[in-house]
Design an enzyme around this catalytic site. Structure first.
Site, PDB file in Angstrom:
ATOM      1  N   LYS A  31       0.841  -1.205   0.000  1.00  0.00           N
ATOM      2  CA  LYS A  31       0.000   0.000   0.000  1.00  0.00           C
ATOM      3  C   LYS A  31       0.873   1.251   0.000  1.00  0.00           C
ATOM      4  O   LYS A  31       1.940   1.267   0.640  1.00  0.00           O
ATOM      5  CB  LYS A  31      -0.909  -0.040   1.240  1.00  0.00           C
ATOM      6  CG  LYS A  31      -1.992   1.033   1.281  1.00  0.00           C
ATOM      7  CD  LYS A  31      -2.908   0.822   2.491  1.00  0.00           C
ATOM      8  CE  LYS A  31      -4.016   1.869   2.548  1.00  0.00           C
ATOM      9  NZ  LYS A  31      -4.931   1.661   3.695  1.00  0.00           N
ATOM     10  N   SER A  85      -9.812   1.559   2.700  1.00  0.00           N
ATOM     11  CA  SER A  85      -8.960   2.339   1.836  1.00  0.00           C
ATOM     12  C   SER A  85      -7.881   1.506   1.119  1.00  0.00           C
ATOM     13  O   SER A  85      -7.283   2.005   0.167  1.00  0.00           O
ATOM     14  CB  SER A  85      -8.292   3.442   2.641  1.00  0.00           C
ATOM     15  OG  SER A  85      -7.433   2.886   3.625  1.00  0.00           O
ATOM     16  N   SER A  87     -10.015  -0.668   6.959  1.00  0.00           N
ATOM     17  CA  SER A  87      -9.436  -0.525   5.614  1.00  0.00           C
ATOM     18  C   SER A  87      -8.704  -1.732   5.053  1.00  0.00           C
ATOM     19  O   SER A  87      -8.363  -1.738   3.880  1.00  0.00           O
ATOM     20  CB  SER A  87      -8.481   0.663   5.578  1.00  0.00           C
ATOM     21  OG  SER A  87      -9.213   1.825   5.363  1.00  0.00           O
TER      22      SER A  87
HETATM   23  N1  GLN Z   1     -13.513   3.537   6.110  1.00  0.00           N
HETATM   24  C1  GLN Z   1     -12.937   4.040   7.310  1.00  0.00           C
HETATM   25  C2  GLN Z   1     -12.715   5.522   7.188  1.00  0.00           C
HETATM   26  O1  GLN Z   1     -13.075   6.071   6.215  1.00  0.00           O
HETATM   27  C3  GLN Z   1     -11.677   3.299   7.646  1.00  0.00           C
HETATM   28  C4  GLN Z   1     -10.438   3.827   7.047  1.00  0.00           C
HETATM   29  C5  GLN Z   1      -9.227   3.040   7.424  1.00  0.00           C
HETATM   30  O2  GLN Z   1      -9.312   1.997   8.074  1.00  0.00           O
HETATM   31  N2  GLN Z   1      -8.057   3.563   7.084  1.00  0.00           N
HETATM   32  O3  GLN Z   1     -12.220   6.136   8.062  1.00  0.00           O
END
Ligand code: GLN
Length: 479
Positions: free
Chosen positions: A79, A154, A178
């Site tokens: 990532k 994400s 994410s």
């Molecule tokens: N979907 C969650 C957010 O928008 C989680 C994001 C993440 O785990 N980095 O914050």
């Protein structure tokens, strides 16, 4: 083996390398070819790395010499918020589009030591904020199961890369879901380790008290292999924890019968009917295989999402304060110093990032910090107690990973509807407990079969229980 090399799991690739049916360079070439052919359509990778011939040769030598590291010679996707020395790490933001890492993240160092290879850096929501990868400054990633849909986020690039066989496995980061949510939407396995199990040194921070790096892989076994390779206490991250901090670990490995807690009261009305049916059916099979289903109550959990969307932006606003156009990142000059800050941050950050910085600054501001931030922090403690109490009766707690399968691009354009999709994943980050998403079949939308995931949470440092139940679910999928 009839599988193409890039379609193999870590375990399969490692054994094929050792039986000499395959060379490390063949495996690299197969993955790298697949990436070059399919990435233009999926946009899973933001950058595809050239072959590192020295690393490939070194890995081959180690394999030939009988090295036991299963990751030796295995091509992985990383990532874009995890630093690899000499490579750009942009967190999919214009702000860091040209930022080149000057050191390896601890997890990268460990993977290099294990002999792993890196295919490229994968797309994500900007600074890991989002659930669809639509917030990337460099275009969205598409779901390999249906390219009109999001891969989740994400870590959407990492999940899509593994699902489309553009990497054998990948690393992502998880602050509120994410890793697990894109794993569910792409039909693979994703693990958010116990907070402190894996070093965050070299991870571009989102919410420092919530963030963990973790694996995305095709099987539970591969997930465990990658997790074992990256975990461990690290002098560069003072929040890493020693083994056994939370008491003796449960007996490792092997099939065993687990008590699965199901908070029925949290599952009403929020889940699509066919997802609910798949969840119930998976649990039924687990029960038939000897696991025990236990009804549990987690009354305070209804506040988890609200607490997360206060604590997370608060930490985002402080973490991103360093990106001020002065020290590193995008620098746009105006007439006065204040213009420099405003111009750099307005140009450098996308809309969602700016929204969260504003929200976070607000909940931390004098006059509001007690009403919002401190209250949310208190909820966090209560949640942890509630989960600790539940774990006196059960070994793991089950949810569907998401209330619905992957959605269409643009379908959740108002922020709140996107945030609501995080309902089952954020609690593990708030409590620091480990959680896994494992595929539990498919549902149909618009004539396409879309994968869905089942989610389990375990007590701190009880990743073994997650692997055990995850493998039990894989067996239910196979028969
Ligand atoms: N979907 C969650 C957010 O928008 C989680 C994001 C993440 O785990 N980095 O914050």
């Amino acid at each position: 083996m009839n599988k193409k090399p890039n379609e193999m799991t870590i375990v399969e690739a490692a054994s094929t390398l050792r039986s000499k049916e395959l060379k490390v360079s063949d495996l690299w070439d197969a993955c790298s070819e697949a990436v070059k052919t399919k990435n233009p359509k999926l946009n899973a990778y933001l950058e595809i790395f050239d072959a590192d011939n020295a690393a490939i040769t070194a890995a081959q030598k180690r394999v030939d010499a009988g090295d036991e590291s299963l990751l030796c010679g295995i091509p992985l996707a990383i990532k874009d918020n995890i630093l690899i020395e000499g490579k750009i790490a942009s967190a999919a933001s214009k702000m860091l589009a040209n930022y080149r890492a000057t050191y390896d993240a601890t997890v990268i160092k460990k993977l290099k030591d294990a002999g792993a290879l890196f295919l490229g850096r994968t797309n994500m929501d900007e600074f890991a904020m989002g659930s669809s990868t639509e917030h990337s400054a460099f275009g969205a990633t598409k779901n390999p199961h249906d390219i009109s849909r999001v891969p989740g986020g994400s870590s959407g690039g990492s999940a899509a890369a593994v699902a489309a066989h553009l990497a054998i496995a990948a690393l992502g980061s998880d602050t509120g879901g994410s890793i697990r949510q894109p794993a569910a939407h792409c039909g693979i396995v994703g693990l958010k380790p116990t907070y402190g199990a894996v070093s965050r040194s070299g991870l571009i921070a989102m919410g420092s008290s919530l963030d963990q790096i973790g694996p995305l892989a095709k099987t539970v076994e591969d997930t465990r292999i990658l997790y074992d390779a990256i975990r461990g206490i690290d002098a560069l991250d003072a929040t890493t924890i020693p083994d056994g901090l939370y008491g003796a670990p449960p007996p490792a490995g092997g099939p065993r019968n687990l008590r699965i807690g199901i908070p029925q009261h949290l599952l009403k009305e929020v889940i699509d009917a066919d997802m609910r049916a798949a969840f119930d059916a998976t649990l039924d099979v687990l029960a038939r295989h000897g696991h025990t289903l236990v009804d549990i109550e987690l009354p305070m959990s209804v506040y988890a999402l609200a607490a997360y969307y206060i604590i997370m932006p608060a930490e985002v606003s402080t973490n991103l304060a360093r990106l001020d156009g002065m020290r590193y990142g995008l620098a746009t000059r105006g007439r006065m110093l204040l213009d420099d800050y405003v111009l750099s941050r307005t140009e450098g950050f996308g809309e969602e990032t700016r929204r969260r910085i504003l929200l976070g600054t607000f909940v931390l501001s004098s006059g509001y910090i007690d009403a919002y931030y401190r209250k949310a922090d208190a909820v966090r403690i209560v949640l942890r107690r509630e989960y600790d109490a539940a774990f006196s009766k059960v070994d793991v707690i089950a949810f569907p990973t998401t209330p619905s399968p992957a959605f269409m691009f643009g379908e959740k354009s108002d922020p709140l509807s996107m945030y609501l999709g995080d309902i089952f994943t954020v609690t593990a980050n708030l409590t620091g407990m480990p959680a896994i998403s494992v595929p539990m079949g498919y549902v149909e939308r618009g004539g396409e079969k879309l994968p869905i995931g089942i989610h389990f949470t375990a007590p701190h440092q009880a990743e073994d229980a997650l692997f055990a139940i995850g493998e039990a679910v894989e067996k239910t999928n196979n028969n």
